[in-house]
Design an enzyme around this catalytic site. Sequence first.
Site, PDB file in Angstrom:
ATOM      1  CG  ASP A  64      -1.819   1.205   1.295  1.00 33.21           C
ATOM      2  OD1 ASP A  64      -2.973   1.087   0.861  1.00 33.21           O
ATOM      3  OD2 ASP A  64      -1.371   2.272   1.788  1.00 33.21           O
ATOM      4  CE1 TYR A  95       0.878   7.841   2.341  1.00 29.52           C
ATOM      5  CE2 TYR A  95       1.315   5.541   1.798  1.00 29.52           C
ATOM      6  CZ  TYR A  95       0.519   6.503   2.388  1.00 29.52           C
ATOM      7  OH  TYR A  95      -0.628   6.109   3.034  1.00 29.52           O
ATOM      8  CE  LYS A 129      -3.528   4.940   0.724  1.00 27.28           C
ATOM      9  NZ  LYS A 129      -2.132   4.460   0.689  1.00 27.28           N
ATOM     10  CG  HIS A 144      -4.097  10.020   0.092  1.00 31.17           C
ATOM     11  ND1 HIS A 144      -2.743   9.973  -0.103  1.00 31.17           N
ATOM     12  CD2 HIS A 144      -4.269   9.635   1.376  1.00 31.17           C
ATOM     13  CE1 HIS A 144      -2.133   9.574   0.987  1.00 31.17           C
ATOM     14  NE2 HIS A 144      -3.042   9.375   1.912  1.00 31.17           N
TER      15      HIS A 144
END
Length: 286
Positions: free
Chosen positions: A45, A50, A75, A108
């Site tokens: 994930d 990120y 996301k 997200h």
Amino acid sequence: MVQTFTLNDGNTIPAVGFGVFRIPAGGSTYTAVKEALAVGYRHIDTAQAYMNEKEVGQAIADSGIPREEIFVTTKLWLQDYAYDLAVKGLNTSLEKLNLDYIDLVLLHQPYGEVLDGWRALENFQAAGKIKSIGVSNMTPKLWKEYVPQFKTRPAVNQVEMHPYAQQKELRELLAKDNVLIEAWGPLGQGNKELLSDPVIKKLAEKYGKDVGQIILRFENQEGILVLPKSTKPARIKSNLDIFEFELTSQEMEELRALDKNQPAHNPDAPGVGDWLLNNYDIHANE
């Protein structure tokens, strides 16, 4: 073999995923994902925000595991929800991950041009570039605001969940449409009170497990997909080792009673969307 859940679109998803939030690029994400895949994880994930999609993709490519055996989630970040930006962003994720398709893509954060972003996900799903689509951080209030306007029902909603924040109202709402809840922060993000809770510690002693494994097993038996994160090889392995014991119905009730309905993050708080946009620019280094 890791247990799976079946989503409301018919696709299956491993019940434990390896989360890479706050694992930096520069080699750390690559190493952690490679380790996770080596010990048996088959669900990774990540997210555009990120900033480590490329290392996730490289670790998958170098794992030697067939692509179809690995479930990949990313996301779309809210600054790119406007339709044309969403299309560009999704293509960029495919490129960074070095994949022909992504198993699951989530919106997200539930702010801004949500309907445009969702339409882009729907179109990529129709084109076979995404298998399943979902949302993240949607409270009951936000769910009721946006989801009735979607043509396609989300397959998942990824939210903060742990024994002190069990999301009971949300779970009741989503159960009507068989929407799977994924837990980010399933171990309370290091909450010392939670990790030293006497009810959990007693069960850990009984089963010969650590407190994290008891928490993850509780959530799993509640029908929640868990996304634990660690960079420590021993912890990465132990977080997956939750399937060879089962908590009793009485023990499950004891753990349900721990709920304080106190998530650390409140998506309904005023100004959250603006704050996120102002503090996370995923294109800053482009």
